[in-house]
Design a protein around this motif. Structure first.
Motif, PDB file in Angstrom:
ATOM      1  N   GLN A  47      30.550  -4.725  15.620  1.00 27.80           N
ATOM      2  CA  GLN A  47      30.665  -3.680  14.605  1.00 27.80           C
ATOM      3  C   GLN A  47      29.080  -3.150  14.154  1.00 27.80           C
ATOM      4  O   GLN A  47      28.855  -1.969  13.994  1.00 27.80           O
ATOM      5  N   ARG A  48      28.241  -4.064  13.928  1.00 29.84           N
ATOM      6  CA  ARG A  48      26.805  -3.806  13.494  1.00 29.84           C
ATOM      7  C   ARG A  48      26.025  -2.934  14.711  1.00 29.84           C
ATOM      8  O   ARG A  48      25.576  -2.111  14.427  1.00 29.84           O
ATOM      9  N   ALA A  49      26.290  -3.431  15.906  1.00 36.29           N
ATOM     10  CA  ALA A  49      25.738  -2.548  16.867  1.00 36.29           C
ATOM     11  C   ALA A  49      26.462  -1.162  16.950  1.00 36.29           C
ATOM     12  O   ALA A  49      25.662  -0.064  16.993  1.00 36.29           O
ATOM     13  N   LEU A  50      27.610  -1.062  16.942  1.00 37.66           N
ATOM     14  CA  LEU A  50      28.251   0.187  16.929  1.00 37.66           C
ATOM     15  C   LEU A  50      27.800   1.130  15.861  1.00 37.66           C
ATOM     16  O   LEU A  50      27.379   2.298  15.799  1.00 37.66           O
ATOM     17  N   ARG A  51      27.879   0.547  14.638  1.00 35.54           N
ATOM     18  CA  ARG A  51      27.227   1.123  13.586  1.00 35.54           C
ATOM     19  C   ARG A  51      25.810   1.597  13.553  1.00 35.54           C
ATOM     20  O   ARG A  51      25.346   2.751  13.301  1.00 35.54           O
ATOM     21  N   ALA A  52      24.880   1.208  14.334  1.00 38.94           N
ATOM     22  CA  ALA A  52      23.651   1.334  14.679  1.00 38.94           C
ATOM     23  C   ALA A  52      23.562   2.473  15.504  1.00 38.94           C
ATOM     24  O   ALA A  52      22.678   3.230  15.400  1.00 38.94           O
ATOM     25  N   PHE A  53      24.224   2.471  16.459  1.00 37.52           N
ATOM     26  CA  PHE A  53      24.286   3.531  17.490  1.00 37.52           C
ATOM     27  C   PHE A  53      24.802   4.811  16.750  1.00 37.52           C
ATOM     28  O   PHE A  53      24.163   5.862  16.987  1.00 37.52           O
ATOM     29  N   ALA A  54      25.852   4.627  16.010  1.00 40.91           N
ATOM     30  CA  ALA A  54      26.437   5.840  15.411  1.00 40.91           C
ATOM     31  C   ALA A  54      25.163   6.448  14.275  1.00 40.91           C
ATOM     32  O   ALA A  54      24.928   7.633  14.208  1.00 40.91           O
TER      33      ALA A  54
END
Ligand code: ADP
Length: 539
Positions: A443-450
């Motif tokens: 989730q944190r990696a996805l948020r970072a990408f977003a």
């Protein structure tokens, strides 16, 4: 060893600590390596981010030999910056790769990669393993590209007017934006002239670019054929040849040179006259062979003797000498002629054909070009660029090249997504939405990408003088509410955030490629654990 510490002050009097390490490190590993690499990449990205978008600023680059370049083209800035570090080189190759495959989006791809790396570094510092971050980014990329594909629309490429509007949007951010419509028409017509609409492909080899300093940018034009940057060899030759039969020569119209080591002694009038007569006969024979072949125009890669020139003039055959090798080759391909290396090979079947050859005077009496139009191979065209100096000419060429690439990309694949950061916002929202059903680390990696994707609308807003954070929040809220993927940054202050009506779009292929390349390079850097640099010298 302890680094030396120096105290200095900046222009506002604030203290600045300068650390000077006594020994330059040659080996970096683990978190230190990651942090150092990302630092280099983000500083490079920071430099080009101010060039992004229609209101992006240009860069003035002075190379090591003092040559000047003014540009806002990402790939050019990156190449000219010539970063000494390997990571800098990696980022440069990222931009070049986008340039080679697509032609535009070269700034955007670097800015995006910089943001991805910055966010990755934050995650890594908070304890997430780089490999987990890299994997999370890969998942985010899949969601982003799927979203781009789903939100893309088809563009009608059979409409010249529409293509011109697109080219105008691309050119809008370039130096030559004063003559937008004219430049856009040139780019579109050049591409359409050579395009194979059935195979949906465009061979850029068929579009020749010729630049000539002097004149104004608005004198730039498209010639349906070739341009030779020269004049006819004799000022009184006819200025125009209709239905020209062209002899393309790779042999000089000069008498054979004596071999080295021989001396030719001319010590009497008789000897001189005999030499003259022999030479005269030699030239007469050459020109007779040209005449006999039926040629009405001669282009020669080498020089002519004055005598030969005079004979050609008398024979009523205009000619051009010292043509460049690539001009000769282009001419042979365009006119269907053969390049002749021996006069005996000249025959009607070796001649090229063109409907009109003309010597044109540009502005002043001394500036001339020769145009060759209506060639047998109609598909070859020349974009003849004028501008006050080399710097302008180079930037005009880059801008026209970008515009032609966009038109070509639309012909190859007419799927479009919206620009002005709209596509990035749409992908960012989709990634945020998908975060609900995954593990916390992912989730944190996805948020970072977003969040990294948001850097594009943020930079566009900042470069246009808008409040970046407020603009981003407003646009995101609006896209979320309306589900309209065309909402982006109103850089030109037209009063609408609807990129569809502002005609700001980019090809789907370009945007997907940008996302993929930026993610790829980020993953690559994240996976480097140790770097050993043997080239690093002590300063
Ligand atoms: P690149 O080298 O990456 O193509 P540019 O400086 O040409 O960089 O800027 C491209 C970015 O500017 C894209 O995100 C594009 O959508 C955006 N853009 C271009 N024209 C406009 C416009 N008129 N309004 C808003 N955004 C625009």
């Amino acid at each position: 060893k302890q680094p030396q510490i120096m105290l200095a002050h900046d222009e506002n009097g604030a203290p600045v600590l300068i650390l000077r390490e006594e020994e330059k490190r040659k080996r970096l590993s683990g978190a230190e390596a990651l942090s150092s690499h990302i630092g280099i990449a983000t500083s490079v990205a920071g430099t080009v981010s101010t060039s992004l978008g229609p209101k992006g600023r240009d860069k003035l680059i002075i190379d090591s030999s003092g040559g000047l370049t003014i540009t806002n083209d990402g790939a050019t800035i990156m190449t000219k910056m010539d970063s000494p570090s390997q990571i800098g080189k990696l980022i440069t190759s990222l931009s070049k790769c986008q340039d080679f495959e697509i032609g535009d989006g070269t700034t955007g791809v670097v800015v995006l990669a910089g943001a991805l790396l910055e966010h990755a570094l934050k995650l890594s510092k908070s304890g997430i393993h780089p490999i987990r971050i890299a994997d999370g980014f890969e998942t985010a990329l899949k969601i982003a590209t799927k979203t781009l594909e789903e939100s893309s629309e088809k563009f009608m490429i059979d409409n010249r007017e529409k293509l011109i509007e697109v080219a105008m949007t691309t050119l809008g951010s370039k130096i030559i934006n004063k003559n937008l419509r004219q430049m856009a028409e040139i780019a579109v017509d050049a591409v359409l002239s050579v395009a194979d609409l059935e195979r949906r492909d465009v061979d850029f080899e068929l579009i020749k670019i010729r630049k000539k300093a002097g004149g104004k940018i608005e004198d730039t034009r498209l010639i349906k054929g070739l341009v030779l940057d020269t004049d006819f060899t004799h000022s009184q030759m006819a200025k125009e040849v209709k239905d020209a039969k062209i002899a393309i020569l790779n042999v000089p119209l000069e008498p054979p040179k004596p071999e080295i080591g021989y001396k030719l002694i001319v010590d009497s009038v008789e000897k001189y006259e005999s030499l003259y007569t022999t030479e005269q006969a030699f030239f007469t024979e050459m020109v007779d062979k040209i005449k006999a072949s039926g040629a009405t125009f001669v282009v020669c890669q080498w020089g002519f003797d004055d005598e030969a020139n005079h004979l050609l003039y008398q024979a009523g055959i205009p000619a051009v000498r010292w043509a460049l090798a690539d001009e000769i080759e282009g001419l042979a391909i365009a006119t269907g002629g053969s390049i002749i290396s021996r006069f005996d090979d000249l025959s009607p079947s070796t001649l090229g054909n063109a409907k009109l050859v003309r010597e044109e005077t540009l502005g002043t009496q001394t500036d001339r070009i020769v145009t060759i139009e209506g060639c047998e191979n109609e598909k070859i065209v020349t974009v003849f660029i004028r501008g006050s100096n080399e710097i302008m000419l180079d930037e005009a060429e880059r801008a026209l090249h970008d515009a032609m690439c966009v038109v070509r990309n639309l012909i190859r694949d007419p799927s479009i997504v919206f620009g002005g950061g709209a596509a990035e916002l749409c992908a960012s929202l989709a990634i945020e939405q998908s975060m609900e059903d995954v593990s916390t680390v992912e989730q944190r990696a996805l948020r970072a990408f977003a969040e990294a994707l948001d850097v594009i609308p943020i930079s566009l807003a900042r470069n246009s003088g808008l409040d970046p954070i407020k603009t981003l929040a407003d646009l995101k809220a609006k896209q979320k509410l309306t589900k309209d993927s065309a909402i982006g940054v109103d850089c030109m202050e037209r009063g609408t955030t609807d990129m569809r009506s502002q005609l700001v779009f980019e090809t789907l292929s370009s945007k997907v490629q940008q996302f993929q390349l930026a993610t790829q390079v980020t993953r690559m850097i994240l996976k480097i654990d140790t770097s050993i640099d043997f080239t690093d010298k002590e300063e």
